[in-house]
Scaffold this active site. Structure first.
Site, short mmCIF file in Angstrom:
data_model
loop_
_atom_site.label_atom_id
_atom_site.label_comp_id
_atom_site.label_asym_id
_atom_site.label_seq_id
_atom_site.Cartn_x
_atom_site.Cartn_y
_atom_site.Cartn_z
N SER A 11 -9.52 2.42 2.56
CA SER A 11 -8.27 3.05 1.60
C SER A 11 -7.32 1.94 0.87
O SER A 11 -6.33 2.55 0.35
CB SER A 11 -7.95 3.93 2.58
OG SER A 11 -6.95 3.41 3.63
N LYS A 41 0.99 -1.20 0.04
CA LYS A 41 0.12 -0.08 -0.04
C LYS A 41 0.98 1.35 -0.04
O LYS A 41 1.85 1.21 0.67
CB LYS A 41 -0.93 0.03 1.32
CG LYS A 41 -2.10 1.23 1.45
CD LYS A 41 -3.07 0.79 2.41
CE LYS A 41 -3.96 1.98 2.68
NZ LYS A 41 -4.61 1.80 3.82
N SER A 45 -10.00 0.19 6.86
CA SER A 45 -9.48 0.38 5.58
C SER A 45 -8.92 -1.09 4.96
O SER A 45 -8.42 -1.10 3.91
CB SER A 45 -8.29 1.26 5.59
OG SER A 45 -8.75 2.58 5.79
#
Length: 447
Positions: free
Chosen positions: A152, A78, A176
């Site tokens: 996210s 990420k 997330s």
């Protein structure tokens, strides 16, 4: 010729350790799939094709290859975690375009275990919202590319669900990991506080954010979690009969749970009854103030993260979010509201070993330019489809999302599992029971 695309991380690592495959051929196959499909999916901000192949060769020449738990496994990271030599943009134009001098601790642990980082995945600006789009691209759900992958950790989830990598790193401050995993049919586990090194932003959203795995199987989730935690989450010798609470109640008044997600929980309850567990309906005693606590903490975390950034380079929704949060930073820092929530919920978890509840309230929103929409519209959309994840960040307790059931479109639904601190192994065992009794399709049918 054996194809390694679509194989699990555990299968790939075993093949590399036993020299039935080389890290280079495994990584090259996945890079080819990324080149073929990521234009439709938008999982990656950066693909490290040349660097990944060179690093795969380095792994292949290691003297301890036969002992590496992630030998030759391609991994996506990420884009809010530092990867040596790559920029760390966190989904915004406001962060410096400066390569990181060192890996984040969890990335370093992946590499030490033999994994190869093939790229950095898209996130919404500063990882604030539950949809992934912005100046660096839009991540779509591989099961339904008209819909967002979630956020996210949306790019990481999309990469795994599309078979671009077998596993990926994400993190979770208000859902997330669990939101995109539930959208994309993946297994994830947000560990409890202190289990995995965090260091995700300035203060980790007041200690709520945790790094965790995204995978297609419980075995792979366990494997990746063990590597980044630096400890093995071994199965217990004898599986115990658990007291499982089942709740279909939304923590937020006025937000209802749609039928597919409620049905996923009912289905999980039936499977766990067949497995011999004690299962009963019971709702956690959520306080009426939970919505206010969630919003205050969410916005305050963003306010801290925007300090030192040029506001002119931030999307309007981010600026508004941060401005609202400024008035809450001082009170949120005390941790009083979070401690009161823990104290309210602890008796419930003293009585029940595991809570099973919906992962989401409804399917994900359309994959649109949400970063260009107004703040209130974003907050209402996010709250309407994901009201069930924030409580477990506020408490700091472990929580999983596990695929179960389908939407009318054929995309997956999911169930969320929550337990008291230190119960990551229990959650993994419950998830394995569900997986064993009702296996799910591992990746989206894109070919």
């Amino acid at each position: 010729m054996t194809s390694w695309v679509g194989r699990t991380a555990a299968e790939i690592a075993a093949a590399v350790r036993e020299k039935r495959a080389t890290p280079r051929e495994v990584v090259a196959e996945h890079l080819a799939r990324i080149e073929k499909l990521d234009g439709r999916i938008g999982a990656f901000r950066v693909v490290r094709a040349e660097a990944a192949l060179a690093e795969a060769d380095e792994v292949g020449s290691r003297g301890d290859l036969g002992e590496l738990s992630l030998a030759g496994v391609p991994v996506a990271v990420k884009d809010n975690l530092a990867v040596r030599g790559e920029t760390n943009r966190v989904g915004t134009a406001a962060t410096p375009d400066t390569p990181a001098g060192a890996d984040h601790e969890v990335v370093a642990r992946l590499r030490a275990a033999g994994a190869v980082v093939v790229g950095l995945t898209n996130v919404p600006e500063l990882c604030v919202f539950g949809t992934t789009e912005g100046v660096h691209g839009t991540s779509r759900n591989p099961w339904d590319t008209s819909r967002t992958a979630g956020g996210s950790s949306g790019g990481s989830a999309a990469a795994v669900a599309a078979g671009l990598v077998p596993i990926a790193l994400g993190n979770d401050g208000m859902g997330s990991l669990r939101i995109p995993a539930a959208n994309c049919g993946l297994v994830t586990l947000k560990p409890g506080s202190g289990v995995v090194p965090a260091g995700i932003s300035d203060g980790d959203w007041f200690g709520m954010s945790e790094n965790g795995p995204l995978a297609t199987t419980v075995e792979d989730a366990r494997l990746l979690l063990s590597v980044i935690a630096g400890t093995d989450f071994l199965r217990r010798d004898a599986a115990a009969t658990l007291d499982v609470a089942v709740s279909l109640r939304s923590p937020l008044a006025g937000v209802t749970i749609s039928a597919p997600y409620a049905n996923a929980v009912r289905e999980a309850a039936g499977l766990l009854i067949k497995a011999g567990h004690q299962v009963r309906r019971a709702d956690p005693p959520y306080p009426l103030s939970l919505g206010v606590t969630s919003l205050a903490t969410w916005t305050a975390g963003t306010s801290v993260d925007t300090q030192g950034l040029d506001p002119r380079l931030l999307a309007r929704r981010t600026r508004v979010h941060a401005a609202i949060g400024r008035r809450f930073v001082k009170s949120v820092r005390t941790g009083r509201a979070r401690q009161e929530l823990r104290e309210r919920l602890e008796p419930f978890f003293a009585e029940h070993d595991v809570l099973a509840l919906p992962a989401l309230a409804r399917r994900s929103p359309k994959a649109e330019a949400w970063h260009e929409r107004g703040w209130l519209r974003n907050v209402l959309v996010n709250t309407a489809y994901s009201p069930l994840t924030p409580p477990w960040n506020l408490t700091g307790w472990p929580a999983m999302s596990v695929p179960l059931g389908t939407l009318p479109s054929g995309a997956p639904t999911a169930v969320q599992l929550v337990a008291r601190p230190g119960s990551e192994t229990v959650l993994l065992e419950v998830a394995e029971e569900l997986e064993r009794r009702q296996p799910w399709r591992r990746t989206a049918p894109l070919d």
